[in-house]
Every structure is written in structure tokens, then in C-alpha cells.
Design a protein around this motif. Structure first.
Motif, mmCIF file in Angstrom:
data_model
loop_
_atom_site.group_PDB
_atom_site.id
_atom_site.type_symbol
_atom_site.label_atom_id
_atom_site.label_comp_id
_atom_site.label_asym_id
_atom_site.label_seq_id
_atom_site.Cartn_x
_atom_site.Cartn_y
_atom_site.Cartn_z
ATOM 1 N N ALA A 73 1.001 -1.110 0.105
ATOM 2 C CA ALA A 73 0.014 0.195 0.073
ATOM 3 C C ALA A 73 0.806 1.271 0.062
ATOM 4 C CB ALA A 73 -0.844 -0.020 1.179
ATOM 5 N N ASP A 74 0.754 2.223 -0.909
ATOM 6 C CA ASP A 74 1.364 3.497 -0.598
ATOM 7 C C ASP A 74 0.334 4.613 -0.415
ATOM 8 O OD1 ASP A 74 1.627 3.422 -4.668
ATOM 9 O OD2 ASP A 74 -0.152 3.777 -3.331
ATOM 10 N N ARG A 75 -0.936 4.307 -0.052
ATOM 11 C CA ARG A 75 -1.545 5.162 0.537
ATOM 12 C C ARG A 75 -1.894 5.052 1.912
ATOM 13 N NH1 ARG A 75 -4.854 4.581 -4.149
ATOM 14 N NH2 ARG A 75 -4.099 5.955 -5.992
ATOM 15 N N ILE A 76 -2.015 6.135 2.778
ATOM 16 C CA ILE A 76 -2.381 5.591 4.239
ATOM 17 C C ILE A 76 -3.386 6.512 4.708
ATOM 18 C CG2 ILE A 76 -1.556 5.634 6.707
ATOM 19 C CD1 ILE A 76 0.181 3.796 4.773
ATOM 20 N N PHE A 77 -4.340 6.310 5.461
ATOM 21 C CA PHE A 77 -5.308 6.989 6.027
ATOM 22 C C PHE A 77 -5.328 6.956 7.525
ATOM 23 C CE2 PHE A 77 -9.792 8.567 4.137
ATOM 24 C CZ PHE A 77 -9.535 9.519 4.861
ATOM 25 N N VAL A 78 -4.823 8.249 8.142
ATOM 26 C CA VAL A 78 -4.682 8.271 9.537
ATOM 27 C C VAL A 78 -5.890 8.616 10.140
ATOM 28 C CG1 VAL A 78 -3.446 9.619 11.342
ATOM 29 C CG2 VAL A 78 -2.107 8.898 9.423
ATOM 30 N N TYR A 79 -6.629 7.781 11.066
ATOM 31 C CA TYR A 79 -7.861 7.737 11.367
ATOM 32 C C TYR A 79 -7.896 7.803 13.030
ATOM 33 C CZ TYR A 79 -13.023 7.645 11.081
ATOM 34 O OH TYR A 79 -14.346 7.955 11.016
ATOM 35 N N PRO A 80 -8.051 9.109 13.915
ATOM 36 C CA PRO A 80 -8.065 9.223 15.184
ATOM 37 C C PRO A 80 -9.350 8.072 15.534
ATOM 38 C CG PRO A 80 -8.764 11.196 14.287
ATOM 39 C CD PRO A 80 -8.321 10.246 13.224
ATOM 40 N N PHE A 81 -9.306 7.275 16.592
ATOM 41 C CA PHE A 81 -9.998 6.574 17.031
ATOM 42 C C PHE A 81 -9.971 6.239 18.493
ATOM 43 C CE2 PHE A 81 -12.401 2.220 16.964
ATOM 44 C CZ PHE A 81 -13.584 2.574 15.967
ATOM 45 N N ALA A 82 -11.186 6.755 19.197
ATOM 46 C CA ALA A 82 -10.643 6.377 20.800
ATOM 47 C C ALA A 82 -11.241 5.382 21.412
ATOM 48 C CB ALA A 82 -11.666 7.638 21.215
ATOM 49 N N HIS A 83 -11.536 4.053 20.399
ATOM 50 C CA HIS A 83 -12.174 3.114 21.064
ATOM 51 C C HIS A 83 -11.374 1.689 21.095
ATOM 52 C CE1 HIS A 83 -15.234 5.746 20.922
ATOM 53 N NE2 HIS A 83 -15.305 6.026 19.645
ATOM 54 N N LEU A 84 -9.982 1.942 21.086
ATOM 55 C CA LEU A 84 -9.116 0.856 20.968
ATOM 56 C C LEU A 84 -8.321 0.551 22.104
ATOM 57 C CD1 LEU A 84 -7.466 1.321 17.360
ATOM 58 C CD2 LEU A 84 -9.286 -0.281 18.012
ATOM 59 N N SER A 85 -8.789 1.705 23.297
ATOM 60 C CA SER A 85 -7.988 1.453 24.458
ATOM 61 C C SER A 85 -8.781 2.280 25.558
ATOM 62 C CB SER A 85 -6.618 2.624 24.648
ATOM 63 O OG SER A 85 -6.178 2.886 25.839
ATOM 64 N N SER A 86 -8.551 1.835 26.799
ATOM 65 C CA SER A 86 -9.373 2.452 28.027
ATOM 66 C C SER A 86 -8.608 3.650 28.467
ATOM 67 C CB SER A 86 -9.697 1.461 28.934
ATOM 68 O OG SER A 86 -8.909 0.630 29.402
ATOM 69 N N GLU A 87 -7.122 3.891 28.149
ATOM 70 C CA GLU A 87 -6.363 4.604 28.965
ATOM 71 C C GLU A 87 -6.218 5.659 27.762
ATOM 72 O OE1 GLU A 87 -6.601 2.737 32.419
ATOM 73 O OE2 GLU A 87 -4.916 4.115 31.941
ATOM 74 N N LEU A 88 -6.979 6.882 27.412
ATOM 75 C CA LEU A 88 -6.494 7.521 26.266
ATOM 76 C C LEU A 88 -5.820 8.593 26.766
ATOM 77 C CD1 LEU A 88 -10.118 8.068 24.538
ATOM 78 C CD2 LEU A 88 -8.175 6.686 23.733
ATOM 79 N N ALA A 89 -4.850 9.056 26.018
ATOM 80 C CA ALA A 89 -4.167 10.430 26.318
ATOM 81 C C ALA A 89 -5.023 11.457 25.880
ATOM 82 C CB ALA A 89 -2.994 10.445 24.960
ATOM 83 N N LYS A 90 -4.465 12.562 26.533
ATOM 84 C CA LYS A 90 -5.333 14.023 26.655
ATOM 85 C C LYS A 90 -5.536 14.157 25.190
ATOM 86 C CE LYS A 90 -2.674 16.789 28.760
ATOM 87 N NZ LYS A 90 -1.508 16.145 29.083
ATOM 88 N N PRO A 91 -6.541 15.006 24.787
ATOM 89 C CA PRO A 91 -6.599 15.337 23.202
ATOM 90 C C PRO A 91 -5.478 16.242 22.725
ATOM 91 C CG PRO A 91 -8.636 15.421 24.373
ATOM 92 C CD PRO A 91 -7.571 15.209 25.451
ATOM 93 N N ASP A 92 -4.980 17.207 23.434
ATOM 94 C CA ASP A 92 -4.146 17.959 22.950
ATOM 95 C C ASP A 92 -2.731 17.146 22.298
ATOM 96 O OD1 ASP A 92 -3.789 17.911 25.715
ATOM 97 O OD2 ASP A 92 -2.272 19.482 25.738
ATOM 98 N N VAL A 93 -2.462 16.172 23.290
ATOM 99 C CA VAL A 93 -1.269 15.378 23.047
ATOM 100 C C VAL A 93 -1.648 14.523 21.850
ATOM 101 C CG1 VAL A 93 0.098 13.458 23.795
ATOM 102 C CG2 VAL A 93 -0.505 15.361 25.232
ATOM 103 N N ALA A 94 -2.775 13.859 21.889
ATOM 104 C CA ALA A 94 -3.258 12.759 20.787
ATOM 105 C C ALA A 94 -3.206 13.669 19.606
ATOM 106 C CB ALA A 94 -4.737 12.159 21.077
ATOM 107 N N LEU A 95 -3.787 14.733 19.386
ATOM 108 C CA LEU A 95 -3.727 15.387 18.343
ATOM 109 C C LEU A 95 -2.264 15.735 17.417
ATOM 110 C CD1 LEU A 95 -5.014 16.857 15.728
ATOM 111 C CD2 LEU A 95 -5.285 18.775 17.166
ATOM 112 N N ARG A 96 -1.410 16.314 18.529
ATOM 113 C CA ARG A 96 -0.081 16.468 18.058
ATOM 114 C C ARG A 96 0.619 15.273 17.634
ATOM 115 N NH1 ARG A 96 0.744 19.645 22.411
ATOM 116 N NH2 ARG A 96 1.850 17.998 23.468
ATOM 117 N N VAL A 97 0.188 13.889 18.229
ATOM 118 C CA VAL A 97 1.162 12.912 17.789
ATOM 119 C C VAL A 97 0.413 12.551 16.281
ATOM 120 C CG1 VAL A 97 0.988 10.426 18.185
ATOM 121 C CG2 VAL A 97 1.602 11.875 20.016
ATOM 122 N N LEU A 98 -0.889 12.628 16.082
ATOM 123 C CA LEU A 98 -1.428 12.002 14.748
ATOM 124 C C LEU A 98 -0.911 13.036 13.686
ATOM 125 C CD1 LEU A 98 -4.881 11.028 16.327
ATOM 126 C CD2 LEU A 98 -3.117 9.481 15.503
#
Ligand SMILES: Nc1ncnc2c1ncn2[C@@H]1O[C@H](COS(=O)(=O)NC(=O)[C@@H](N)CO)[C@@H](O)[C@H]1O
Length: 143
Positions: A73-98
Motif C-alpha cells: 500500500a502506498d496510501r495511508i489513512f490516519v484515523y483518530p479512534f478513541a475506542h481501541l483503549s481505555s487509557e486515552l491520552a489527553k486530546p491535545d497530546v493525541a492530536l499532536r501525535v497524529l
């Protein structure tokens, strides 16, 4: 970080409502998106990742490149998804990482889209169904 990687004929999304009080500001054009022949990567950034976000970004790039080369695959879709973990990072950190993951994947030569952060979204996905079409990865800071 928890990642679910789905090799797909297409992924398309449409923004519905705000899921956070202050979601990522988006343009009219970003309210809908679609990529064909894409490796969709659903990502939950986790609390533990806050200790070293830069390391998590680089480890995510390694894993995504590895799977992308296996499924060709040479195309990637980066998709924020809050339902793979019960220990989510704060939104501002998560957005910066993504955002950083999107930037680094483009530097690596991929065509990349990132779905808007902090919104409820309708999406349609067509998984290809071959043996490597559904994979998951868990990444943690080494420190
Ligand atoms: N740690 C995270 N990793 C990935 N996406 C996240 C993260 N935190 C927030 N988001 C984004 O923000 C949206 C809402 O996140 S959420 O954790 O589900 N929060 C809520 O639903 C709020 N209504 C109550 O907290 C998610 O759909 C996703 O787009």
C-alpha cells in the motif's frame, strides 16, 4: 498507542457532530474525505504515550511502513479512534501525535489523509479480506 490496520479498497468518512468541546478546526473540504486502495490506520493514543510522544511517533512510522510494504500500500489513512483503549491520552497530546505521524508519513513518500480529530464521523470501509488485511499493533515508550 493501539493501532488497527485495515487494508481496504476504500475508506470514506463524513463529519457529523463535535465529539469534543474544542475539536480540531477544519475547513469545509475536510468535512468529507475518501481514499481508494488504502491502508487505513485507526489509532488510539494512550496515556502512557504522553511520557515520550516523539518516540511513539517514530515507532508508529516503523510499524506502518512495515505493514504498508507487506500489503503493498502506498496510501495511508490516519484515523483518530478513541475506542481501541481505555487509557486515552489527553486530546491535545493525541492530536499532536497524529499530526506528526501524518507529516512523517508524507516525508516517507506516502500519499496520506488524516480524518478530523474530535468529531463524530460516519465512515464506510471496504476491507480487502486477504490474510494480512486486518492487523493490530501496540506501541509503548521504551523509557
Ligand atoms: N487519545 C485519543 N486518541 C485518538 N483519538 C482521540 C483521543 N482523544 C480524543 N480523540 C478524538 O476525539 C474524539 C472524542 O474522543 S473521546 O475520547 O471519545 N471523548 C468523547 O467522546 C467526549 N465526548 C467525552 O470525553 C474521538 O472520536 C477522536 O476523534
Amino acid at each position: 498507542m493501539r493501532m488497527l490496520l485495515i487494508h481496504s479498497d476504500y475508506l470514506e468518512y463524513e463529519v457529523k457532530d463535535k465529539a469534543l468541546k474544542n475539536p480540531e478546526p477544519i475547513s469545509e473540504e475536510q468535512k468529507k474525505g475518501r481514499l481508494d486502495e488504502v491502508l487505513a490506520v485507526f489509532m488510539s493514543v494512550e496515556k502512557v504515550d504522553e511520557t515520550n510522544p516523539d518516540e511513539i511517533v517514530e515507532k508508529a512510522i516503523v510499524e506502518i511502513k512495515d505493514v504498508a510494504s507487506q500489503v503493498k500500500a502506498d496510501r495511508i489513512f490516519v484515523y483518530p479512534f478513541a475506542h481501541l483503549s481505555s487509557e486515552l491520552a489527553k486530546p491535545d497530546v493525541a492530536l499532536r501525535v497524529l499530526q506528526k505521524i501524518e507529516e512523517r508519513l508524507k516525508e516517507e513518500g506516502f500519499e496520506v489523509k488524516r480524518a478530523p480529530f474530535g468529531y463524530y464521523k460516519a465512515f464506510r470501509l471496504s476491507c480487502k479480506g486477504h490474510p494480512l488485511a486486518e492487523l493490530s499493533r501496540t506501541i509503548v515508550p521504551s523509557g
